[in-house]
Scaffold this active site. Sequence first.
Site, short mmCIF file in Angstrom:
data_model
loop_
_atom_site.label_atom_id
_atom_site.label_comp_id
_atom_site.label_asym_id
_atom_site.label_seq_id
_atom_site.Cartn_x
_atom_site.Cartn_y
_atom_site.Cartn_z
N HIS A 91 0.83 -1.20 0.00
CA HIS A 91 0.00 0.00 0.00
C HIS A 91 0.87 1.25 0.00
CE1 HIS A 91 -3.19 -2.84 1.15
NE2 HIS A 91 -4.04 -1.90 0.78
N LYS A 145 -0.25 4.83 4.54
CA LYS A 145 -1.33 4.03 5.11
C LYS A 145 -1.01 3.73 6.56
CE LYS A 145 -3.93 -0.28 4.58
NZ LYS A 145 -5.23 0.38 4.82
#
Length: 265
Positions: free
Chosen positions: A148, A152
């Site tokens: 990600h 995040k």
Amino acid sequence: MIRVVVMGALGRMGSLLCATIEREDDLELVARVDPAEPGDAGAPVSSAPLFATLDEALAATRVDVAVDFTVPASVFGSVAGALTAGLATVVGTTGLSDEQVELLADLAVEHHAALLIVPNFALGAVLLMRFATQAARYFPVAEIIELHEQDKVDAPSGTSLRTARLMTEGGASHVHGAGEQRPSRGLSSGGVRIHSVRLPGLVAHQEVLFGGDGETLSLRHDSLSRESFMAGALLAIRRAPTLSGTTVGLEGLLADDTGDDETRR
């Protein structure tokens, strides 16, 4: 017409969802909720009024469905407020603990409100979870790599935890840190190692690797932009008013033949 309020409306996902809802003929964005100033987040212009709190929004508008795209630190309180108001609530924010989910599920029952918790709105990611669940019946060992964007907050991702849970037949997955050298314990004992990668340039990606005697199987999904989450978000909003109790994941909403008994609590 389904009247929608988006909480966390000035964030990247929230602002994109607001713009998407406003293009739909059967949905009405009646309010946005976010304590931040619009200029701080650079959110696109929206015709819906902006409120600092959900209570202020509910005092001024009628709402059918609340969608939460806040942050892990505030998602529990935000969702609890929506359920207490009797709203069908869609949760797109990850970071809820199992204990918090149980408390929210109790609130949903108490206030006759539907709760839909969605670890990943990308339909391809939902299909990946389904395929991984099927493959887990035939392979003894598997590991998950989830990648990600750099900022995040949570790791492992909600999607990877949900995938591991489904692969181990609904039991709590035994998560190993990426730096640990011990091997996974095997699917039968809930041992699915999850490796979390956070780098600039990524959006949301997951690969599930299975190993057996003389063969491997790899399943992978890539979200290349946040637009990939919008079809699933719209599906969740449209279906939420028809649900009751607590539903986890979109798997059970895609078709009647998913074979998944773990989406309902």
